[in-house]
Design a protein around this motif. Structure first.
Motif, PDB file in Angstrom:
ATOM      1  N   PRO B  27       0.795  -1.217   0.000  1.00 53.09           N
ATOM      2  CA  PRO B  27       0.000   0.000   0.000  1.00 53.09           C
ATOM      3  C   PRO B  27       0.832   1.275   0.000  1.00 53.09           C
ATOM      4  O   PRO B  27       0.295   2.343  -0.232  1.00 53.09           O
ATOM      5  CB  PRO B  27      -0.770  -0.104   1.314  1.00 53.09           C
ATOM      6  N   ASP B  28       2.140   1.141   0.284  1.00 58.29           N
ATOM      7  CA  ASP B  28       2.985   2.339   0.335  1.00 58.29           C
ATOM      8  C   ASP B  28       4.095   2.222  -0.690  1.00 58.29           C
ATOM      9  O   ASP B  28       4.462   1.136  -1.105  1.00 58.29           O
ATOM     10  CB  ASP B  28       3.644   2.485   1.715  1.00 58.29           C
ATOM     11  N   ARG B  29       4.618   3.376  -1.036  1.00 60.45           N
ATOM     12  CA  ARG B  29       5.717   3.395  -1.996  1.00 60.45           C
ATOM     13  C   ARG B  29       6.860   4.162  -1.346  1.00 60.45           C
ATOM     14  O   ARG B  29       6.642   5.174  -0.679  1.00 60.45           O
ATOM     15  CB  ARG B  29       5.203   4.111  -3.248  1.00 60.45           C
ATOM     16  N   ILE B  34      12.412  14.376  -2.737  1.00 59.91           N
ATOM     17  CA  ILE B  34      11.506  15.160  -3.590  1.00 59.91           C
ATOM     18  C   ILE B  34      10.086  14.614  -3.483  1.00 59.91           C
ATOM     19  O   ILE B  34       9.115  15.359  -3.332  1.00 59.91           O
ATOM     20  CB  ILE B  34      12.024  15.132  -5.048  1.00 59.91           C
ATOM     21  N   GLY B  35       9.984  13.282  -3.521  1.00 60.10           N
ATOM     22  CA  GLY B  35       8.657  12.680  -3.436  1.00 60.10           C
ATOM     23  C   GLY B  35       7.991  12.972  -2.113  1.00 60.10           C
ATOM     24  O   GLY B  35       6.803  13.290  -2.054  1.00 60.10           O
ATOM     25  N   ASP B  39       4.576  15.067  -1.469  1.00 61.51           N
ATOM     26  CA  ASP B  39       3.446  14.502  -0.736  1.00 61.51           C
ATOM     27  C   ASP B  39       3.001  15.438   0.375  1.00 61.51           C
ATOM     28  O   ASP B  39       1.816  15.547   0.678  1.00 61.51           O
ATOM     29  CB  ASP B  39       3.839  13.145  -0.160  1.00 61.51           C
ATOM     30  N   ALA B  40       3.960  16.152   0.994  1.00 67.00           N
ATOM     31  CA  ALA B  40       3.600  17.075   2.066  1.00 67.00           C
ATOM     32  C   ALA B  40       3.146  18.421   1.516  1.00 67.00           C
ATOM     33  O   ALA B  40       2.736  19.300   2.275  1.00 67.00           O
ATOM     34  CB  ALA B  40       4.801  17.263   2.996  1.00 67.00           C
ATOM     35  N   GLY B  41       3.255  18.614   0.202  1.00 68.52           N
ATOM     36  CA  GLY B  41       2.796  19.845  -0.405  1.00 68.52           C
ATOM     37  C   GLY B  41       3.773  20.999  -0.271  1.00 68.52           C
ATOM     38  O   GLY B  41       3.363  22.150  -0.176  1.00 68.52           O
ATOM     39  N   MET B  42       5.051  20.711  -0.211  1.00 67.57           N
ATOM     40  CA  MET B  42       6.049  21.775  -0.096  1.00 67.57           C
ATOM     41  C   MET B  42       7.116  21.549  -1.150  1.00 67.57           C
ATOM     42  O   MET B  42       7.157  20.493  -1.777  1.00 67.57           O
ATOM     43  CB  MET B  42       6.752  21.721   1.270  1.00 67.57           C
ATOM     44  N   ASN B  43       8.006  22.543  -1.314  1.00 70.53           N
ATOM     45  CA  ASN B  43       9.150  22.247  -2.156  1.00 70.53           C
ATOM     46  C   ASN B  43      10.263  21.701  -1.271  1.00 70.53           C
ATOM     47  O   ASN B  43      10.238  21.866  -0.053  1.00 70.53           O
ATOM     48  CB  ASN B  43       9.563  23.462  -3.005  1.00 70.53           C
ATOM     49  N   PRO B  44      11.225  20.996  -1.842  1.00 69.10           N
ATOM     50  CA  PRO B  44      12.199  20.266  -1.025  1.00 69.10           C
ATOM     51  C   PRO B  44      12.933  21.127  -0.005  1.00 69.10           C
ATOM     52  O   PRO B  44      13.220  20.652   1.097  1.00 69.10           O
ATOM     53  CB  PRO B  44      13.157  19.689  -2.063  1.00 69.10           C
ATOM     54  N   THR B  64       7.731   6.783   3.171  1.00 70.17           N
ATOM     55  CA  THR B  64       6.769   6.135   2.276  1.00 70.17           C
ATOM     56  C   THR B  64       5.568   7.046   2.088  1.00 70.17           C
ATOM     57  O   THR B  64       5.232   7.833   2.971  1.00 70.17           O
ATOM     58  CB  THR B  64       6.271   4.807   2.868  1.00 70.17           C
ATOM     59  N   VAL B  65       4.958   6.941   0.930  1.00 67.76           N
ATOM     60  CA  VAL B  65       3.698   7.649   0.712  1.00 67.76           C
ATOM     61  C   VAL B  65       2.670   6.623   0.258  1.00 67.76           C
ATOM     62  O   VAL B  65       3.021   5.637  -0.390  1.00 67.76           O
ATOM     63  CB  VAL B  65       3.824   8.757  -0.362  1.00 67.76           C
ATOM     64  N   PRO B  66       1.412   6.807   0.622  1.00 70.57           N
ATOM     65  CA  PRO B  66       0.396   5.847   0.204  1.00 70.57           C
ATOM     66  C   PRO B  66       0.190   5.886  -1.310  1.00 70.57           C
ATOM     67  O   PRO B  66       0.376   6.923  -1.951  1.00 70.57           O
ATOM     68  CB  PRO B  66      -0.865   6.299   0.949  1.00 70.57           C
TER      69      PRO B  66
END
Ligand code: SF4
Ligand code: SF4
Lengths: 370, 221
Positions: B27-29, B34-35, B39-44, B64-66
């Protein structure tokens, strides 16, 4: 000086990863040589034929999915054709084209699984299997677009299919067919010229056409022995009489021939699908409920319809007593009948060829035991 | 030619080795910096400053992100979508189910029934622990009250928890699958992004006009 050996009896299965399901063989070896084989099956028996006797004709479609679970669409098709014959239902054209496309896709998927697992049994761990499965995955995605399920499709209904293909299906199909051809080319380049595959499969488990016919074996196994027998050509059902395709034959009747015939049939199936796509025309996909109600009551009688399944002649025999459920349903399961010659094919062979032969027969225990 | 088969085979493997991977993680990647930042909605850079701990994890390859699994909108999933306002308690679905796992109890019509209260649904349980998601119940529903759901994550430790009741069905987000519901496909409804809140929108037909009803039931007979 010859080494004196004693025959040993070994139980293979039922929980053995190479038996493609729960299948058990009692094998007697003399050294490396196979002296006797006794196939024992029935571990996956679910009583589908009996269950069918208390379900309505539409509900049984869901049972047929679970017989040969790598070719559900073909099971659906065989069953639905039997119901149509029994109840005298006239299918609608678009429904027929759609179910031909679906069942040919399923044949490709099934042959890919058979090829992949045969090579896995040969010892090519992983790689070719993954290539085959990658393509099958695309086909399953297309099935999901068509009917919402990947394995247990239940897509067909008496007279057609339950829903028209969505718009995104057609481009996906077009792309998918190209990918299939590419994968088959790759598989052939990878394996068909491979000396290791040759030495393991050529000349092993040879069986004569007479034996095959006497045991009423059909499908790729029979065609690999040079007998031109394909029900799509001999007794066309649906609209196969409007389709031209070649029957690929091989005469060696060994493990390699069976593998080769399957791979070539995938190419032919792709051609068939392309012709179906050309000829399909708009229209309803199932008869109206006035013509074919949900609760079908066929007149008393019986009907047998056989189609060319992925493993051979797949037939459904239905007896009706005029009620809403069949009085008796019998399935001519091609896997079960193909299994009957396993003993003759294996005796005298080497232990190493046992699972290769088993893989080349392409059994599906769900269908054998039902 | 003998001897060339193997190298040719390895060439194919090499070619495939270069192709992008087709495996989907579930379920997670695992993602890098960067990813994780996306996912958190920010730039690195923001991410590095604001969440140093998470950034370190991401750089070490542990973040990991879902993953949203690619599904067709016709997907026959569990968590049936049910619109009680549309349901007439006709029990077609229960009769059509091959396994008989839908339980319907309705309060029968009373002699002095007021308008709209003659049939009321009291129990509507689906034992999805035994359901095979064939969709026949949805196909049978004449009023488009029952739809297949689109989710598939519903593992439980106890079988009893797999019986979904009317209350649970009513409370669940309404993300019906377009299985056997062509009207959703025509409206380009995407069950993975939107929900259907008004039960009127789930229907297949317009309500027939009085003339149509008269034509069908009086004139044609
Ligand atoms: S999806 Fe099939 S098994 Fe499940 S409740 Fe509906 S009819 Fe019954
Ligand atoms: S869900 Fe549909 S089929 Fe089932 S009782 Fe309600 S209206 Fe009838």
């Amino acid at each position: 000086m010859a080494i004196r050996t004693q025959p040993v009896t070994v139980n293979l299965g039922p929980q053995h990863p190479s038996t493609h399901g729960v299948f058990r063989m009692r094998v007697m070896f003399d050294g490396e040589e196979i002296v006797d084989v006794e196939p024992i099956f029935g571990y996956l028996h679910r009583g589908s034929e009996k269950l069918a006797e208390e379900r309505t004709y539409t509900q049984i479609v869901t049972l047929t999915d679970r017989m040969d679970y790598v070719s559900s669409m073909l099971n659906n098709q065989a069953y639905i054709l039997a119901v149509e014959k029994l109840a005298g239902i006239e299918p609608v054209p678009r429904g027929v084209w759609l179910r031909m496309i679906a069942s040919e896709l399923q044949r490709v998927a099934s042959h890919l699984v058979a090829t992949g697992f045969l090579l896995q049994d040969l010892g090519a761990l992983g790689t070719p299997l993954i290539y085959a499965m990658r393509e099958r995955e695309n086909i399953l995605d297309m099935f999901e677009m068509l009917c919402g399920a990947r394995i247990t499709n239940s897509y067909l209904r008496p007279g057609g299919v339950f829903m028209d293909a969505p718009d995104e299906f057609w481009p996906a199909l077009d792309r998918g067919l190209d990918d299939i051809i590419q994968t088959i080319d790759e598989l052939e380049e990878y394996l068909s010229g491979n000396e290791l595959v040759f030495s393991r499969t050529k000349g092993t488990a040879v069986i004569t056409p007479e034996q095959l016919i006497n045991a009423s074996i059909t499908g790729p196994m029979l065609r690999a022995s040079g007998v031109d027998w394909d029900l799509r050509h001999r007794a066309p059902y649906d609209y196969y009489d409007r389709i031209t395709f070649e029957r690929k034959l091989h005469t060696a009747s060994d493990n390699y021939a069976r593998y080769w015939v399957r791979v070539q049939e995938v190419r032919e199936s792709v051609k068939i699908i392309r012709q179906c796509v050309e000829q399909i025309e708009p229209g309803p996909v199932r008869p109206s409920f006035d013509d074919v109600p949900r609760l079908i009551r066929p007149p008393a009688g019986d009907a047998y319809v056989a189609i060319e399944g992925s493993k051979g002649e797949l037939g459904f025999y239905l007896v009706s007593d005029g009620g809403i459920a069949p009085y008796r349903m019998h399935v001519r399961a091609s896997s079960l009948i193909n299994l009957t010659l396993l003993r003759d094919m294996l005796i005298g062979g080497q232990f190493g060829d046992l699972f290769v032969t088993f893989g080349s027969v392409d059994l599906n225990m769900g269908e054998v035991d039902r | 030619m003998i001897g060339l088969g193997l190298p040719r085979g390895f060439l194919v493997t090499l070619k495939n080795f270069m192709r992008p991977a087709v495996t989907e993680q579930y379920p997670d990647r695992h993602v890098g910096l960067i990813g994780a930042a996306r996912d958190a909605g920010m730039n690195p850079f923001q991410f590095l400053v604001k969440k140093p701990g998470d950034s370190l994890k991401a750089i070490a390859g542990l973040a990991t992100v879902p993953v949203a699994v690619k599904q067709s909108s016709r997907f026959r999933g569990n968590e049936f979508t049910f619109f009680e306002d549309r349901c007439t308690a006709c029990a077609s679905c229960a009769k059509y189910c091959p396994l008989g796992i839908i339980e319907i109890v309705s309060i029968p019509g009373k002699i002095d029934a007021q308008e709209g209260e003659s049939y009321k649904l009291e129990v509507f349980d689906i034992d999805i622990g035994r359901c095979m998601f064939c969709g026949l119940c949805v196909e049978a529903c004449p009023y488009d009250a029952l739809h297949m759901g689109t989710s598939f994550e519903r593992s439980k430790y106890v079988r009893d928890e797999l019986i979904i009741t009317k209350e649970e069905l009513n409370a669940a987000p309404k993300r019906p699958s377009s299985f056997y519901r062509p009207q959703f496909e025509e409206n380009a409804f995407d069950p993975f992004k939107e929900t259907i809140d008004d039960y009127h929108d789930a229907g297949r037909h317009e309500r027939p006009s009085d003339e149509d009803l008269k034509k069908k039931w009086v004139d044609e007979r």
